[in-house]
Design a protein around this motif. Structure first.
Motif, PDB file in Angstrom:
ATOM      1  N   ALA A 136      -7.269   7.631  -2.996  1.00 61.77           N
ATOM      2  CA  ALA A 136      -8.491   8.327  -3.610  1.00 61.77           C
ATOM      3  C   ALA A 136      -9.690   7.582  -3.459  1.00 61.77           C
ATOM      4  O   ALA A 136     -10.932   8.120  -3.402  1.00 61.77           O
ATOM      5  N   ILE A 137      -9.638   6.167  -3.432  1.00 65.36           N
ATOM      6  CA  ILE A 137     -10.620   5.264  -3.220  1.00 65.36           C
ATOM      7  C   ILE A 137     -10.903   4.875  -1.850  1.00 65.36           C
ATOM      8  O   ILE A 137     -11.908   4.962  -1.128  1.00 65.36           O
ATOM      9  N   MET A 138      -9.823   4.410  -1.426  1.00 64.95           N
ATOM     10  CA  MET A 138      -9.887   3.843  -0.074  1.00 64.95           C
ATOM     11  C   MET A 138      -8.062   4.147   0.686  1.00 64.95           C
ATOM     12  O   MET A 138      -7.460   4.177   0.002  1.00 64.95           O
ATOM     13  N   PHE A 153      -3.392  -4.670  -9.766  1.00 66.47           N
ATOM     14  CA  PHE A 153      -3.151  -3.304  -9.782  1.00 66.47           C
ATOM     15  C   PHE A 153      -4.467  -2.764  -9.210  1.00 66.47           C
ATOM     16  O   PHE A 153      -5.515  -2.682  -9.944  1.00 66.47           O
ATOM     17  N   PHE A 154      -4.488  -2.291  -7.828  1.00 67.53           N
ATOM     18  CA  PHE A 154      -5.622  -1.612  -7.145  1.00 67.53           C
ATOM     19  C   PHE A 154      -5.351  -0.024  -7.452  1.00 67.53           C
ATOM     20  O   PHE A 154      -4.467   0.586  -6.725  1.00 67.53           O
ATOM     21  N   ILE A 185       0.839  -1.311  -0.065  1.00 70.35           N
ATOM     22  CA  ILE A 185      -0.034  -0.065  -0.143  1.00 70.35           C
ATOM     23  C   ILE A 185       0.809   1.248   0.028  1.00 70.35           C
ATOM     24  O   ILE A 185       1.852   1.361   0.935  1.00 70.35           O
ATOM     25  N   ASN A 186       0.648   2.062  -1.109  1.00 67.61           N
ATOM     26  CA  ASN A 186       1.258   3.540  -1.076  1.00 67.61           C
ATOM     27  C   ASN A 186       0.061   4.451  -0.206  1.00 67.61           C
ATOM     28  O   ASN A 186      -0.737   4.824  -0.953  1.00 67.61           O
ATOM     29  N   SER A 202      -0.586  -4.330  -6.012  1.00 69.99           N
ATOM     30  CA  SER A 202      -0.006  -2.880  -6.051  1.00 69.99           C
ATOM     31  C   SER A 202      -1.201  -1.865  -5.966  1.00 69.99           C
ATOM     32  O   SER A 202      -2.160  -1.720  -6.604  1.00 69.99           O
ATOM     33  N   CYS A 203      -1.119  -1.216  -4.722  1.00 72.66           N
ATOM     34  CA  CYS A 203      -2.112  -0.546  -4.072  1.00 72.66           C
ATOM     35  C   CYS A 203      -1.750   1.135  -4.095  1.00 72.66           C
ATOM     36  O   CYS A 203      -1.264   1.466  -3.314  1.00 72.66           O
ATOM     37  N   GLY A 204      -1.975   1.896  -5.339  1.00 70.35           N
ATOM     38  CA  GLY A 204      -1.600   3.105  -5.508  1.00 70.35           C
ATOM     39  C   GLY A 204      -1.567   3.488  -6.763  1.00 70.35           C
ATOM     40  O   GLY A 204      -2.801   3.405  -7.360  1.00 70.35           O
TER      41      GLY A 204
END
Length: 310
Positions: free
Chosen positions: A13-15, A87-88, A7-8, A63-65
């Motif tokens: 923006a979303i969560m 990719f989230f 998590i970055n 990859s959350c960012g």
């Protein structure tokens, strides 16, 4: 399969990071680990450690960012055997997602977790992976100007790039003398820009390879030869929109799988790979056809040429 989330926390923006954790805690029969990225490039270190720790296990990395987060997650992969990449998209722009239908579902964590991997092409560089695009020359300088403009002014991308085009042409307009090899053939010369496309869009508004798909098994390679300032300004819109037939006098269009780009005098060049800048004397890459198991959220497909034409 182990599900590992990087998590970055600057992208939310979303969560937020805490919201992602709360969401995962409510998933039943779901084995996962969550890590925060603490600085740029930390993603690669975390992924590398997990690859070593779970060598024999199947892993899906999330990859959350933003696009830069994804770039560094990919940089940490040891190999794609028993590995998947998800990719989230949780903030910032991502030109790579322009290659997919229903791309808003990359912002739906449930759909992403339920998704399946598709095998996409990618470019293996010296020390990184390129999914979407690699550039050197005028468009890289312009992107740097746009980034500075948008930090101080609230304007749309089109206007920002037109302002950057004017400023770069005024003070930075010059060709680079480059040694270029494509699939073993030399194309040495003076060029205003070189663009290697594995995807349709780059730098937000550029679609020079608008019919490309990351499942083509080849790269679109565009070399803009040294030209007059007026021809560059006249041709800019055609290049940006992918109307390349209008540029036959200045643009070399190639297909290829292997390339090397180097400065003729040994000086460092500024390359832009998937939105991340690299300073080096040369850049070489090899296309890996169908080499990356990239998770498509449930309901998402890859845009093909028939979708562009239709």
């Amino acid at each position: 399969m182990k599900h590992i989330f990087i998590i970055n926390q600057e992208c939310k923006a979303i969560m937020s990071g805490n919201e992602i954790r709360s969401f995962l805690m409510n998933k039943e029969n779901f084995e996962y680990l969550v890590f925060n990225r603490n600085y740029v490039g930390h993603e690669a270190e975390l992924v590398s450690k997990m690859c070593r720790l779970f060598q024999e296990e199947n892993i899906r990395f999330y990859s959350c960012g933003d696009a830069t987060t994804l770039f560094h997650v990919l940089r940490g992969i040891d190999s794609f055997q028993n590995r998947e990449i998800a990719f989230f998209h949780n903030g910032g722009r991502s030109d790579f997602l322009e290659n997919f239908k229903e791309r808003h579902l990359f912002m739906d964590l449930d759909c992403l977790i339920e998704g399946q991997a598709a095998y996409l092409d990618y470019v293996q560089l010296q020390d990184a992976i390129c999914c979407n695009s690699l550039s050197v020359g005028a468009d890289v300088r312009m992107q740097a100007i746009v980034d500075k403009i948008k930090k101080t002014m609230s304007i749309n991308d089109n206007f920002a790039y037109r302002l950057a085009l004017f400023l770069d042409t005024l003070v930075g307009f010059k060709p680079e003398e480059l040694h270029i090899t494509i699939d073993g053939k030399n194309y040495n010369g003076n060029y205003l820009l070189v663009h290697i496309a594995n995807g349709r869009r780059y730098n937000s508004i550029f679609y020079p390879a608008k019919e490309h798909t990351p499942m083509d098994g080849e790269l679109d390679i565009l070399l803009w030869k040294e030209s007059t300032t007026m021809r560059w300004l006249e041709g800019y819109t055609s290049y940006r929109m992918g109307n390349l037939a209008n540029l036959s006098d200045v643009l070399i269009q190639l297909k290829g799988k292997h390339f090397r780009i180097a400065s003729s005098d040994g000086k460092k060049l500024i390359f832009q790979c998937d939105g991340v800048e690299h300073y080096c004397e040369e850049m070489s890459g090899n296309l890996q056809q169908g080499g990356i198991p990239f998770v498509l959220p449930k309901g998402v497909g890859v845009i093909g040429k028939e979708d562009v034409d239709g």
